[in-house]
Structure formats: structure tokens, C-alpha cells
Design a protein around this motif. Structure first.
Motif, PDB file in Angstrom:
ATOM      1  N   SER A 100       1.597  -9.268  -7.474  1.00 54.15           N
ATOM      2  CA  SER A 100       1.926  -7.894  -7.857  1.00 54.15           C
ATOM      3  C   SER A 100       1.360  -7.563  -9.229  1.00 54.15           C
ATOM      4  O   SER A 100       1.562  -8.305 -10.185  1.00 54.15           O
ATOM      5  CB  SER A 100       3.450  -7.711  -7.875  1.00 54.15           C
ATOM      6  N   SER A 101       0.630  -6.462  -9.298  1.00 51.26           N
ATOM      7  CA  SER A 101       0.121  -5.988 -10.585  1.00 51.26           C
ATOM      8  C   SER A 101       0.034  -4.475 -10.527  1.00 51.26           C
ATOM      9  O   SER A 101      -0.796  -3.925  -9.814  1.00 51.26           O
ATOM     10  CB  SER A 101      -1.269  -6.569 -10.870  1.00 51.26           C
ATOM     11  N   PRO A 102       0.937  -3.767 -11.253  1.00 50.56           N
ATOM     12  CA  PRO A 102       0.961  -2.297 -11.187  1.00 50.56           C
ATOM     13  C   PRO A 102      -0.377  -1.691 -11.560  1.00 50.56           C
ATOM     14  O   PRO A 102      -1.089  -2.203 -12.419  1.00 50.56           O
ATOM     15  CB  PRO A 102       2.036  -1.928 -12.221  1.00 50.56           C
ATOM     16  N   HIS A 103      -0.735  -0.591 -10.902  1.00 51.69           N
ATOM     17  CA  HIS A 103      -1.959   0.131 -11.239  1.00 51.69           C
ATOM     18  C   HIS A 103      -1.706   0.925 -12.520  1.00 51.69           C
ATOM     19  O   HIS A 103      -0.771   1.712 -12.599  1.00 51.69           O
ATOM     20  CB  HIS A 103      -2.357   1.062 -10.092  1.00 51.69           C
ATOM     21  N   ALA A 125      -8.116   3.952  -1.714  1.00 50.89           N
ATOM     22  CA  ALA A 125      -7.655   2.988  -2.712  1.00 50.89           C
ATOM     23  C   ALA A 125      -6.615   2.033  -2.123  1.00 50.89           C
ATOM     24  O   ALA A 125      -6.622   0.832  -2.413  1.00 50.89           O
ATOM     25  CB  ALA A 125      -7.074   3.730  -3.916  1.00 50.89           C
ATOM     26  N   ILE A 126      -5.715   2.563  -1.297  1.00 50.81           N
ATOM     27  CA  ILE A 126      -4.711   1.715  -0.640  1.00 50.81           C
ATOM     28  C   ILE A 126      -5.405   0.678   0.232  1.00 50.81           C
ATOM     29  O   ILE A 126      -5.051  -0.506   0.236  1.00 50.81           O
ATOM     30  CB  ILE A 126      -3.742   2.577   0.192  1.00 50.81           C
ATOM     31  N   ALA A 127      -6.423   1.116   0.988  1.00 49.03           N
ATOM     32  CA  ALA A 127      -7.167   0.197   1.845  1.00 49.03           C
ATOM     33  C   ALA A 127      -7.945  -0.821   1.025  1.00 49.03           C
ATOM     34  O   ALA A 127      -8.026  -2.004   1.386  1.00 49.03           O
ATOM     35  CB  ALA A 127      -8.105   0.979   2.756  1.00 49.03           C
ATOM     36  N   SER A 128      -8.513  -0.371  -0.086  1.00 44.28           N
ATOM     37  CA  SER A 128      -9.280  -1.268  -0.951  1.00 44.28           C
ATOM     38  C   SER A 128      -8.394  -2.380  -1.511  1.00 44.28           C
ATOM     39  O   SER A 128      -8.820  -3.525  -1.660  1.00 44.28           O
ATOM     40  CB  SER A 128      -9.920  -0.469  -2.087  1.00 44.28           C
ATOM     41  N   ASP A 129      -7.148  -2.032  -1.812  1.00 48.87           N
ATOM     42  CA  ASP A 129      -6.188  -3.014  -2.339  1.00 48.87           C
ATOM     43  C   ASP A 129      -5.960  -4.174  -1.385  1.00 48.87           C
ATOM     44  O   ASP A 129      -5.605  -5.271  -1.801  1.00 48.87           O
ATOM     45  CB  ASP A 129      -4.832  -2.331  -2.589  1.00 48.87           C
ATOM     46  N   LEU A 170       4.212   5.807  -5.883  1.00 49.33           N
ATOM     47  CA  LEU A 170       4.634   4.573  -5.212  1.00 49.33           C
ATOM     48  C   LEU A 170       3.507   3.557  -5.171  1.00 49.33           C
ATOM     49  O   LEU A 170       3.730   2.358  -5.355  1.00 49.33           O
ATOM     50  CB  LEU A 170       5.115   4.902  -3.792  1.00 49.33           C
ATOM     51  N   TRP A 171       2.282   4.047  -4.941  1.00 49.56           N
ATOM     52  CA  TRP A 171       1.137   3.137  -4.905  1.00 49.56           C
ATOM     53  C   TRP A 171       0.886   2.540  -6.284  1.00 49.56           C
ATOM     54  O   TRP A 171       0.649   1.341  -6.423  1.00 49.56           O
ATOM     55  CB  TRP A 171      -0.096   3.895  -4.405  1.00 49.56           C
ATOM     56  N   GLN A 172       0.940   3.372  -7.325  1.00 42.92           N
ATOM     57  CA  GLN A 172       0.671   2.879  -8.679  1.00 42.92           C
ATOM     58  C   GLN A 172       1.709   1.858  -9.124  1.00 42.92           C
ATOM     59  O   GLN A 172       1.394   0.910  -9.830  1.00 42.92           O
ATOM     60  CB  GLN A 172       0.637   4.046  -9.663  1.00 42.92           C
ATOM     61  N   SER A 173       2.958   2.060  -8.708  1.00 39.35           N
ATOM     62  CA  SER A 173       4.019   1.139  -9.128  1.00 39.35           C
ATOM     63  C   SER A 173       4.122  -0.068  -8.196  1.00 39.35           C
ATOM     64  O   SER A 173       4.943  -0.961  -8.427  1.00 39.35           O
ATOM     65  CB  SER A 173       5.365   1.868  -9.162  1.00 39.35           C
ATOM     66  N   PRO A 177       7.460  -1.383  -0.095  1.00 35.78           N
ATOM     67  CA  PRO A 177       8.395  -0.955   0.953  1.00 35.78           C
ATOM     68  C   PRO A 177       8.588   0.568   0.977  1.00 35.78           C
ATOM     69  O   PRO A 177       8.579   1.187   2.051  1.00 35.78           O
ATOM     70  CB  PRO A 177       9.698  -1.675   0.577  1.00 35.78           C
ATOM     71  N   ALA A 178       8.745   1.175  -0.199  1.00 31.45           N
ATOM     72  CA  ALA A 178       8.924   2.636  -0.262  1.00 31.45           C
ATOM     73  C   ALA A 178       7.634   3.352   0.129  1.00 31.45           C
ATOM     74  O   ALA A 178       7.671   4.418   0.753  1.00 31.45           O
ATOM     75  CB  ALA A 178       9.364   3.052  -1.665  1.00 31.45           C
ATOM     76  N   LEU A 179       6.483   2.771  -0.232  1.00 29.60           N
ATOM     77  CA  LEU A 179       5.203   3.380   0.122  1.00 29.60           C
ATOM     78  C   LEU A 179       5.020   3.389   1.638  1.00 29.60           C
ATOM     79  O   LEU A 179       4.546   4.376   2.213  1.00 29.60           O
ATOM     80  CB  LEU A 179       4.052   2.620  -0.552  1.00 29.60           C
TER      81      LEU A 179
END
Length: 209
Positions: A100-103, A125-129, A170-173, A177-179
Motif C-alpha cells: 500500500s502506498s497512497p497516491h 490509472a486504476i488499471a495501470s496500478d 478513494l483511489w488516491q487514498s 474496498p470502498a473503491l
């Protein structure tokens, strides 16, 4: 790269950007002769470019009726929303298994207030992650196919800007689960209005003929 391939690549890029920007709307015919005129080239590079877009699902070949921006049926649009949702949820699962590493910052173009562009960038970006090439490629393709629909139905989904901002938060943090829940809700809202989207796009298409 020879001159014909270079010209074809140029036309491909220009038409692709035009599709993403909303210059062409779902159901609209794309005339290769007009494009050849516009880009001061022969029809051959234009046709190469357009059939590359056909292969990517961004242009539909209707044989004798020519080339068109795809006009999705209700079933096809629901399937496309479901496919995108499934891909993004899979990306979330893969991302959650990584350290885990916040954006730290909003990664998108500064000053871009275009919800359609921002949605594309966020989902990419979500897919890239997920760090999975095939998944990322599939999301890019679904993103591209949905972009003309998203642009055509701007304003149909209430509070879309607030919804997108929450997804970004939600993605940045890295609240995965919430995302996941928010992404499912995002797509559920759009599936609910698929009949309205398809009817509206059909009406717009009829005005083009």
C-alpha cells in the motif's frame, strides 16, 4: 516507416482524437473521401487508418452502408458497462495485493475540467496500478469504446462530477474496498439509464441522416 504508413498513422491519430472529442457522435457516418480531402492525401492511407479503428471497435463497418461510429444497442451497452466494471474490479483486486502506498497527487492534466477525459484517465490509472499488461490493454480499449457514449450523454447522470471526485479520492487514498463499492455503484447507475442513453443516441443519429 514509408510515406503511406506515416500518413496512415497521422490520419489514425487525428480521427481517433476526433472520436474522443465528440466531433463524431454514435451512429454518424465517417466518409473516407472527405477525410482524404481534409488531410490532403489519397484514399488508401485513410482506409488503412479507418480499418485499424474498426479493429479496435471504435468504428463499425456496415459494408454497403459505409463506416460509422458504433451505435450500441441496449444489450451491447449493458455488456460494455459490465465488462468495464469487471475489469476495474479485477484491477482493484490485483492492486490490493500489492504494497500500500497512497497516491500523492492528482495525476491528470492540470486545468482539465472535462469529465469524459478525467473519467478515461482515472480508469486508466486504476488499471495501470494493477501492473497487468493484458488487463490494462483491455481497459484502454473499453475506455475508448465508451468515450463517445460518455460524451454524448453528459448531463444525463446527476451529480456526475461529485461522483467522479469521490472515486478519485478513494483511489488516491488506496481505500480499495470502498473503491470497489463505488465503482460498482457508478456502473449500476449507468446501467439503469441504458434505455434512455440508447434512445437519446438513436434520436441524435436520425438527425444526421
Amino acid at each position: 516507416m514509408n510515406a503511406a504508413h506515416s500518413k496512415s498513422a497521422f490520419v489514425y491519430g487525428q480521427v481517433r482524437r476526433a472520436l474522443q472529442s465528440g466531433r463524431y457522435v454514435p451512429g454518424q457516418r465517417i466518409d473516407p473521401a472527405k477525410l482524404a480531402d481534409e488531410f490532403k492525401t489519397s484514399p488508401t492511407p485513410v482506409r488503412f487508418a479507418l480499418y485499424r479503428l474498426v479493429g479496435e471497435g471504435l468504428v463499425a463497418d456496415h459494408a454497403r452502408n459505409g463506416l460509422h461510429v458504433p451505435l450500441l444497442t441496449e444489450v451491447a451497452l449493458r455488456d460494455l458497462y459490465g465488462w468495464m466494471e469487471g475489469l476495474l474490479l479485477w484491477a482493484c483486486d490485483l492492486a490490493s495485493a500489492q504494497p500500500s502506498s497512497p497516491h500523492a497527487a492528482w495525476p491528470f492534466a492540470a486545468g482539465d475540467n472535462d469529465l469524459v477525459n478525467l473519467t478515461w484517465e482515472l480508469f486508466d490509472a486504476i488499471a495501470s496500478d494493477a501492473d497487468h499488461w493484458s488487463l490494462h490493454h483491455a481497459v484502454k480499449r473499453a475506455n475508448d469504446q465508451l468515450t463517445p457514449v460518455r460524451r454524448a450523454n453528459l448531463g444525463l447522470i446527476p451529480h456526475a462530477k461529485e461522483e467522479l471526485c469521490e472515486l478519485v479520492r478513494l483511489w488516491q487514498s488506496r481505500d480499495i474496498p470502498a473503491l470497489r463499492v463505488a465503482l460498482s455503484n457508478y456502473h449500476a447507475r449507468r446501467k439503469q439509464v441504458v434505455p434512455r442513453i440508447v434512445a437519446m443516441l438513436g434520436e441524435r443519429s436520425e438527425h444526421l441522416h
